[in-house]
Design an enzyme around this catalytic site. Structure first.
Site, mmCIF file in Angstrom:
data_model
loop_
_atom_site.group_PDB
_atom_site.id
_atom_site.type_symbol
_atom_site.label_atom_id
_atom_site.label_comp_id
_atom_site.label_asym_id
_atom_site.label_seq_id
_atom_site.Cartn_x
_atom_site.Cartn_y
_atom_site.Cartn_z
ATOM 1 N N ASP A 185 -7.931 8.268 0.480
ATOM 2 C CA ASP A 185 -8.450 7.201 1.342
ATOM 3 C C ASP A 185 -8.238 7.507 2.826
ATOM 4 O O ASP A 185 -8.748 6.793 3.689
ATOM 5 C CB ASP A 185 -7.819 5.848 0.983
ATOM 6 C CG ASP A 185 -8.560 5.161 -0.165
ATOM 7 O OD1 ASP A 185 -9.678 5.604 -0.513
ATOM 8 O OD2 ASP A 185 -8.029 4.185 -0.715
ATOM 9 N N GLY A 210 -13.749 -1.525 -6.541
ATOM 10 C CA GLY A 210 -15.052 -0.972 -6.152
ATOM 11 C C GLY A 210 -15.037 -0.112 -4.907
ATOM 12 O O GLY A 210 -16.094 0.198 -4.355
ATOM 13 N N GLY A 211 -13.870 0.260 -4.407
ATOM 14 C CA GLY A 211 -13.829 1.100 -3.204
ATOM 15 C C GLY A 211 -14.537 0.406 -2.063
ATOM 16 O O GLY A 211 -14.356 -0.802 -1.839
ATOM 17 N N THR A 231 -9.563 0.544 -9.818
ATOM 18 C CA THR A 231 -8.688 -0.408 -9.128
ATOM 19 C C THR A 231 -8.813 -1.642 -9.981
ATOM 20 O O THR A 231 -9.736 -1.740 -10.768
ATOM 21 C CB THR A 231 -9.280 -0.672 -7.722
ATOM 22 O OG1 THR A 231 -9.205 0.531 -6.990
ATOM 23 C CG2 THR A 231 -8.578 -1.785 -6.956
ATOM 24 N N ASN A 246 -6.365 4.316 -7.113
ATOM 25 C CA ASN A 246 -7.528 4.863 -6.438
ATOM 26 C C ASN A 246 -8.556 5.376 -7.447
ATOM 27 O O ASN A 246 -9.420 4.641 -7.850
ATOM 28 C CB ASN A 246 -7.157 5.940 -5.423
ATOM 29 C CG ASN A 246 -8.322 6.226 -4.487
ATOM 30 O OD1 ASN A 246 -9.169 5.352 -4.281
ATOM 31 N ND2 ASN A 246 -8.398 7.417 -3.926
ATOM 32 N N ARG A 284 0.845 -1.197 0.000
ATOM 33 C CA ARG A 284 0.000 0.000 0.000
ATOM 34 C C ARG A 284 0.879 1.245 0.000
ATOM 35 O O ARG A 284 1.947 1.252 0.636
ATOM 36 C CB ARG A 284 -0.844 -0.038 1.269
ATOM 37 C CG ARG A 284 -1.830 1.100 1.474
ATOM 38 C CD ARG A 284 -3.058 0.918 0.683
ATOM 39 N NE ARG A 284 -4.153 1.784 1.144
ATOM 40 C CZ ARG A 284 -5.183 2.106 0.362
ATOM 41 N NH1 ARG A 284 -5.270 1.658 -0.881
ATOM 42 N NH2 ARG A 284 -6.164 2.860 0.824
ATOM 43 N N SER A 298 -7.840 0.983 3.530
ATOM 44 C CA SER A 298 -8.306 0.474 2.233
ATOM 45 C C SER A 298 -9.507 -0.432 2.431
ATOM 46 O O SER A 298 -9.808 -0.853 3.558
ATOM 47 C CB SER A 298 -7.174 -0.336 1.597
ATOM 48 O OG SER A 298 -7.611 -0.977 0.416
ATOM 49 N N SER A 299 -10.184 -0.751 1.346
ATOM 50 C CA SER A 299 -11.246 -1.770 1.359
ATOM 51 C C SER A 299 -10.881 -2.967 0.506
ATOM 52 O O SER A 299 -11.674 -3.905 0.363
ATOM 53 C CB SER A 299 -12.552 -1.181 0.820
ATOM 54 O OG SER A 299 -12.985 -0.130 1.626
ATOM 55 N N THR A 345 -4.159 -0.617 -7.170
ATOM 56 C CA THR A 345 -4.977 0.537 -7.510
ATOM 57 C C THR A 345 -4.184 1.821 -7.671
ATOM 58 O O THR A 345 -3.094 1.960 -7.114
ATOM 59 C CB THR A 345 -6.031 0.746 -6.387
ATOM 60 O OG1 THR A 345 -6.939 1.782 -6.761
ATOM 61 C CG2 THR A 345 -5.394 1.105 -5.061
#
Ligand code: DON
Length: 588
Positions: free
Chosen positions: A434, A484-485, A392, A412, A118, A463-464, A410
Site C-alpha cells: 500500500d 475492496g482496496g 479485507t 491486504n 494499521r 489505506s482506503s 485486512t
C-alpha cells in the site's frame, strides 16, 4: 506483561452514568490502582437499553455465532466486535487476521472514537527496498513473502479497544476464537475456492500450504498452533503478541527472510485518533481519518454530489449521465488522494482544506454533464502545497445501549503475503504494497501516489478502508463498511446514496449495481462480476467514450441500520455474510 485489571469485572460503558457491577473489594482495588475513574461506592442497576435488540452484520456464520455468544453473556458492541475479529482470524483466514491491521470507528456513550491499528513499516525498511539495481520495481516483492510484511497491529488494536470500552473479561472475548481454532470449523465451498486460487500464486514461494492445504469444502479444519497462540494472548494479554513468545516466533520466522524484528514488535502501538466528522443530508458522518484516504474520499464524494444536486436532478441511478457525473467526481477525489494523503504522523495532511465546503463546491463546479470522459487531465485541487485480488473484511455491530462499532481490517491481498509464522500458525500481511514503491507506478489496486506515501521506517501506508458510522440527532442511524482496496469508499458512497438519495430499502441498496472509476486509467469504468455492465448501458457508455473493464472486486458491505429504536442488519448478497439481530433476553 499481563494487565491484571484487564481480567477483572469491568466498568460498564453503557448508559448515561458509569455503572460498575464489580464486587466492592475489586472495585476499591481498581480505584486504588487508578485503573478506573472514581466510581459509585455501590453497584447500580444496569442502564436501560435504548434499542430493542443488538445486531451485527458480519462476513461469515461463525463470527455471527460468536457475536450472539458475547451478547448473551452481557457484552457490549466492543466486546462483540473484538470477539468477531478474533473469530474471523480463525474462520476467515483470507482476510480475518491477527497478522494484519485495520481501523475501528466507534460510537460509545454518545461519543465518537477512532482507533488506528494499521501496520507500520519495519525499522529496516527503506524507500527503495522494492526496486532492483536498475531502479525497476521487483514484481511481487511487496506482495508475497516475508519482505512484504508490515508490523502487525490487529492484536494491539483489539486489546486497546477492549481495555478501554469492553465490559466482559478479555478471556471471554477470545473464547469463541479459541474454540474454533482448537475444535475446528467446517470449511465452506467459497473458502476452499479462495484457498485454491491463492495457493497457486504462493506455490513454491511460501509455507502457505503447509498450514492451509486442509481448507477443503466440507472438512473440519483445526489450527492447533493458532489455538495455542490465541490462548497465550488470552492469558497474558494483547502485549504478549509484541513482547512474549509470539513475538519471538515472529522474529525467528523473519530471521534471514524479512525485516520485522523484536524491536519493531515491542515498539508497535495502536493509536487513538480523532475521527473525521461531517454534516451531510441531515446526518453526521463519523469516519476514518488519515492514514486512510477512505474517509476523506467518502466525504468528498457525498458533498460534491450534494453540491451537484441540480445536475443530478432527474438523472436515473446508474444511467450513462449518472455514471459520467460520478466518474468526474471520482477523478477529483483520486487526484487529491495521490497527492496529499499519507501517514499523518509523517506529514501534515491538509484534511481540513480537502473537506472545506467551499473547496468541494469549487471542485464540484468543474463537473459537467457535457465534459468529455477523462479529457481534461484532472489535477489535485490544492496546488503544490505538498509533496493503493484482494482481501479485507468488514463488520458492523450495535448493542442495545446504542453503542456501535464499524471495523475494517485486512491482510491486504488474499491470505496476505502467504507466509505463516512457524509455530504460531497465523498468516502475515502484505500491507507494504500500500506504499508507493516507486512514484508514478501503481499498486495492486491500480492507484499511485507521491512522496507523501513513500516507504519510511515506522510509517503507516496509505489505506482506503473507511469504517463509517452515521448519526441522526446523536443516535446511531447506520454502521457501514466494506473491503475492496481503492473501491472501498466509492462502494460505500454508492450504497449510502442508494439508501438516502434514492430511498432504497437496505437489501435493494446492497444488491444494486456498482461501478468504479479512479482517474487512472482516465476513461475506464470498472464493473463487477455480481452485476456486470452489459447490453444497452455498456454500448451507451462506450459511445460516450468510456472503456469498460471487469474487476474481481465485488465489495462485501456489512451494514446495520437503525430505524428509531429497531436495528436491522444486512449483509451484501455478493458475499457469505450474515445480518443478525439479537433480541434482548429478559434479564438484560
Ligand atoms: O488498506 C487498504 O486500503 C487495502 N490494504 C485494503 C485491501 C482490500 O480492501 C482488499 N479487499 N478486497
Amino acid at each position: 506483561m499481563a494487565d491484571p485489571m484487564h481480567d477483572a469485572p469491568r466498568a460498564s460503558i453503557t448508559g448515561r452514568a458509569l455503572h460498575v457491577f464489580a464486587f466492592p473489594s475489586l472495585l476499591i482495588a481498581a480505584c486504588l490502582t487508578g485503573f478506573l475513574p472514581a466510581a459509585p461506592a455501590f453497584a447500580k442497576k444496569p442502564p436501560p437499553p435504548v434499542l430493542t435488540a443488538a445486531a451485527a452484520a458480519v462476513p461469515d456464520s461463525y463470527s455471527a455465532a460468536a457475536a450472539k455468544e458475547i451478547f448473551a453473556e452481557g457484552g457490549n458492541a466492543v466486546d462483540a466486535a473484538v470477539a468477531i475479529a478474533f473469530t474471523l482470524a480463525v474462520t476467515y483466514p483470507d482476510a480475518g487476521n491477527i497478522g494484519g491491521g485495520g481501523f475501528m470507528t466507534l460510537y460509545v456513550d454518545n461519543k465518537p472514537y477512532f482507533l488506528d491499528y494499521r501496520e507500520v513499516a519495519p525499522q529496516g525498511a527503506t524507500k527503495e527496498m522494492y526496486l532492483d539495481d536498475k531502479g525497476n520495481v521487483e514484481p511481487d516483492a511487496s506482495l508475497v513473502g516475508y519482505r512484504a510484511v508490515g508490523v502487525p497491529g490487529t492484536v494491539d488494536g483489539m486489546w486497546e479497544a477492549q481495555k478501554r470500552f469492553g465490559k466482559l473479561k478479555w478471556k471471554q472475548v477470545l473464547a469463541p476464537a479459541i474454540k474454533y481454532a482448537s475444535d475446528g470449523f467446517v470449511v465452506q465451498p467459497w473458502l476452499q475456492k479462495r484457498h485454491d486460487y491463492a495457493a497457486r500464486s504462493f506455490a513454491g514461494k511460501t509455507n502457505f500450504d503447509v498450514y492451509f492445504s486442509g481448507l477443503k469444502a466440507g472438512a473440519t479444519f483445526r489450527q492447533p498452533e493458532l489455538a495455542e497462540t490465541l490462548k497465550r494472548i488470552a492469558s497474558d494479554g494483547g502485549r504478549e503478541f509484541y513482547e512474549g513468545r509470539t513475538a519471538d516466533l515472529i522474529s525467528t520466522a523473519m530471521y534471514g527472510h524479512g525485516l520485522v524484528s523484536k524491536q519493531d514488535l515491542q515498539r508497535y502501538h495502536a493509536v487513538w485518533r480523532d475521527p473525521l466528522t461531517a454534516d451531510w443530508n441531515g446526518y453526521q458522518i463519523v469516519t476514518a481519518p488519515p492514514p486512510s484516504s477512505g474517509g476523506v474520499g467518502l466525504i468528498q464524494l457525498l458533498k460534491m454530489k450534494a453540491d451537484l444536486k441540480p445536475a443530478f436532478d432527474g438523472v436515473q441511478l446508474n444511467s450513462v449521465p449518472y455514471i459520467h457525473l460520478v466518474s468526474q467526481m471520482e477523478d477529483r477525489v483520486f487526484a487529491d488522494r495521490q497527492q496529499y494523503l499519507g501517514d499523518p504522523d509523517s506529514y501534515k495532511i491538509p484534511v481540513a482544506k480537502l473537506l472545506d465546503d467551499s473547496y468541494l463546491a469549487s471542485r464540484a463546479a468543474e463537473v459537467k454533464a457535457d465534459a468529455a470522459p477523462g479529457a481534461t487531465g484532472v489535477k489535485p485541487g490544492l496546488g503544490d502545497t505538498m509533496p493503493e485480488r484482494a482481501q479485507t473484511t468488514h463488520f458492523s455491530v450495535v448493542d442495545q445501549w446504542g453503542n456501535a462499532v464499524s471495523n475494517t481490517y485486512t491482510l491486504n491481498g488474499p491470505f496476505g503475503a502467504g507466509v505463516v509464522v512457524d509455530g504460531a500458525g497465523f498468516l502475515l500481511n502484505d500491507e507494504m504494497d500500500d506504499f508507493v514503491t516507486k512514484p508514478g507506478t501503481t499498486n495492486q489496486f491500480g492507484v499511485t501516489g507521491d512522496e507523501v506515501n513513500t516507504i519510511a521506517p515506522g510509517r503507516r501506508p496509505l489505506s482506503s478502508m473507511a469504517p463509517t458510522i452515521l448519526l441522526k440527532d446523536g443516535n446511531v442511524a447506520l454502521v457501514i463498511g466494506t473491503p475492496g482496496g481503492s473501491r472501498i469508499f466509492t462502494t460505500i458512497f454508492q450504497v449510502m446514496t442508494d439508501l438516502f438519495d434514492f430511498g432504497m430499502a437496505p437489501q435493494d441498496a446492497l444488491a444494486a449495481m456498482r461501478f468504479h472509476h479512479q482517474l487512472i486509467p482516465p476513461t475506464t469504468i470498472f464493473y463487477e462480476p455480481y452485476a456486470p455492465i452489459t447490453g444497452d448501458l455498456a454500448d451507451a457508455l462506450k459511445a460516450k467514450g468510456y472503456k469498460l473493464e471487469g474487476q474481481p472486486f465485488n465489495g462485501d458491505v456489512q451494514m446495520v441500520r437503525v430505524n428509531g429504536t429497531t436495528p436491522e442488519a444486512d449483509s451484501d448478497p455478493r458475499g457469505a455474510g450474515v445480518g443478525a439481530v439479537f433480541p434482548l433476553s429478559p434479564s438484560k
